[in-house]
Design an enzyme around this catalytic site. Structure first.
Site, PDB file in Angstrom:
ATOM      1  N   SER A 196     -11.022   0.713   5.629  1.00 44.97           N
ATOM      2  CA  SER A 196     -10.129   0.758   4.476  1.00 44.97           C
ATOM      3  C   SER A 196      -9.567  -0.579   4.033  1.00 44.97           C
ATOM      4  O   SER A 196      -8.991  -0.676   2.965  1.00 44.97           O
ATOM      5  CB  SER A 196      -8.974   1.724   4.752  1.00 44.97           C
ATOM      6  OG  SER A 196      -9.435   3.055   4.794  1.00 44.97           O
ATOM      7  N   SER A 248      -9.456   2.735   1.721  1.00 45.33           N
ATOM      8  CA  SER A 248      -8.319   3.333   1.064  1.00 45.33           C
ATOM      9  C   SER A 248      -7.352   2.306   0.476  1.00 45.33           C
ATOM     10  O   SER A 248      -6.433   2.677  -0.256  1.00 45.33           O
ATOM     11  CB  SER A 248      -7.565   4.232   2.069  1.00 45.33           C
ATOM     12  OG  SER A 248      -7.055   3.484   3.159  1.00 45.33           O
ATOM     13  N   LYS A 258       0.837  -1.188   0.000  1.00 49.53           N
ATOM     14  CA  LYS A 258       0.000   0.000   0.000  1.00 49.53           C
ATOM     15  C   LYS A 258       0.878   1.247   0.000  1.00 49.53           C
ATOM     16  O   LYS A 258       1.859   1.323   0.746  1.00 49.53           O
ATOM     17  CB  LYS A 258      -0.916  -0.019   1.226  1.00 49.53           C
ATOM     18  CG  LYS A 258      -1.955   1.099   1.244  1.00 49.53           C
ATOM     19  CD  LYS A 258      -2.930   0.916   2.395  1.00 49.53           C
ATOM     20  CE  LYS A 258      -3.987   2.022   2.379  1.00 49.53           C
ATOM     21  NZ  LYS A 258      -5.009   1.837   3.425  1.00 49.53           N
TER      22      LYS A 258
END
Length: 478
Positions: free
Chosen positions: A189, A165, A90
């Site tokens: 997320s 996210s 990420k």
């Protein structure tokens, strides 16, 4: 090391296999780490231009790491649980020597000197770093777009959101660009993008996966965790990233290896609470509830006892809203004051709310947090697991910042449509989004599976049992 089957297999056949199976194939030398990587790189080249899931790619660095993994296997060295598996991190997680942007123009050229802990643990487990996955700016919001790289598209339908996210991670997993991934979750997320993309995302108990470095080491609202295409893949990845670290004050003591291979729970007599709207607190689009309701009779047929029930979550909004604003001020307040024009409005608004809080406001939220925890613990004395929708809506157009209406109910801000996850975040319970079915036109719907605080292994066992009942997740039409 090439076998005829592995060499001849198209990339979809190899790249969409479970990570558990791929890890076993590498160890058995049925496929080399280099061959596995090349299959994934070819798939990234072919598919990612449609998705925009991977925003930084280091193919040559990955090739060198894959060759090193094959050499270690040939030398008989001790291997980690993810040995030879490609991974993309990420883009809010610092990667030493690789650009980490946090989706922000302020960090367009930032190259950290070292890995943060979750990245380091994946590397030590044998994973081969391929690149970075797309995120919203500073991971704020559950729709993945930013001014540097644009929006990530849903593998199930181009033009729709992949969630966020950890949206780039979820899209990459669903599309077979990587077999395992990691993300973070404050208000959904890991769970929201898993639901939108038809994969599995686990928000572990706070401290299960230690976050380091971290400015607020005692905070429990944001956690890091694994994503995968199956519960087994998530458990395997959790085994690599969970475990204590003395630098992290809330780190839990259990060794990560204990999570590697959860046995599916016995559904006979399992006490299941079904909360289709979390006790009337959240509106949910009827199509979401309709799809998920189809899972319940199948659980009952296996002997589970299903009742509609929900813990008392009335103070969860106050807890989440206050503590989130406080975290935003602590994390982004200086940046907002220094360069407001370079930070999106949602971050400015949340930081401003945090700056306006008093000590008494935070204290009241923590008192409510304690009461909420006690009520949730009491609830799980009566039930083994809580099931609820992961998301309140289906994937929406990428041009839309967030849904402004859910089931006819206007939403006050960009957090409103995420409350099916934010309310759960405030409880401290581990929660997992599991593929729960598809709409008539083929969009995935996520089932949120929740257990008592720190009962992460039990959560994986129950989710594995439900996965057996619902069957393997479909592949996206790529």
């Amino acid at each position: 090391m090439t076998t005829g089957a592995a060499a001849a297999a198209p990339d979809a056949d190899l790249c969409l296999r479970p990570a558990t199976e791929l890890a076993a194939m590498v160890r058995a030398r049925e496929v080399s780490a280099r061959e596995l990587l090349e299959a994934h790189l070819a798939r990234i080249e072919r598919i990612d231009p449609q998705l925009n899931a991977i925003v930084t790619l280091d193919a040559e660095g990955a090739r060198a790491a894959a060759d090193a993994a094959d050499a270690a296997l040939a030398a008989g060295e001790r291997l980690g649980p993810l040995h030879g598996l490609p991974v993309a991190h990420k883009d809010t997680h610092a990667t030493g020597g690789m650009r980490t942007t946090w989706g922000s123009p302020l960090h367009a050229d930032t190259v950290p000197a070292r890995d943060e802990l979750v990245v380091e643990r994946l590397r030590l487990a044998g994973a081969v770093r391929v690149g970075k996955t797309n995120v919203p700016e500073f991971a704020a919001g559950s729709h993945t777009f930013n001014p540097l790289f644009g929006a990530t598209h849903n593998p199930w339908r181009h033009g729709l959101s992949a969630g966020g996210s950890s949206g780039g991670a979820a899209a990459a997993l669903a599309a077979g660009l990587v077999p395992v991934a990691e993300g973070s979750d404050m208000g959904g997320s890991l769970r929201n993008p898993a639901a939108f993309c038809g994969v599995v995302g686990l928000r572990p108990s706070p401290g299960r996966v230690p976050t380091w470095p971290a400015g607020l080491g005692w905070a429990t609202l944001s956690v890091q965790g694994p994503m995968g295409r199956t519960v087994g893949d998530v458990a395997l990845t959790l085994s690599a990233i969970a475990g204590p670290d003395p630098r992290v004050p809330i780190a839990l003591s259990e060794d990560g290896a204990s999570f590697a291979s959860p046995r599916p729970a016995d559904l006979r007599g399992l006490r299941v609470a079904w909360a289709p709207d979390l006790g009337g607190l959240v509106p949910v689009e009827p199509v979401v509830t309709q799809v998920l309701a189809g899972v319940l009779p199948r659980l009952e047929a296996e002997g589970a006892v299903v009742e509609e029930a929900c813990p008392d979550l009335r103070e969860a909004d106050e807890v989440f809203g206050t503590l989130r604003a406080w975290l935003f001020e602590a994390t982004f307040g200086d940046v907002v004051r220094r360069s407001p024009e370079k930070v999106k409005e949602a971050i400015r608004r949340n930081a401003a709310r945090g700056a306006a809080l008093s000590g008494a406001d935070v204290a009241r939220a923590e008192l409510a947090h304690t009461r909420l925890h006690e009520r949730v613990v009491g609830f799980f004395d009566r039930y083994d697991v809580l099931l609820a929708p992961t998301t309140q809506v289906l994937p929406f157009p990428v041009e839309q910042e967030y849904p402004t209406e859910v089931a006819g109910v206007p939403q006050e801000d960009y957090l409103g449509w995420m409350r099916s996850c934010t309310l759960v975040s405030a409880t401290g319970c581990p929660a997992l989004s599991l593929p729960g079915g598809h709409t008539g036109d083929g969009l995935p719907v996520g089932l949120q599976v929740i257990t008592a605080p720190r009962a992460d292994l039990r959560l994986l066992e129950v989710a594995a049992a439900i996965e057996q009942v619902t069957g393997p997740a479909r592949r996206p039409p790529l």
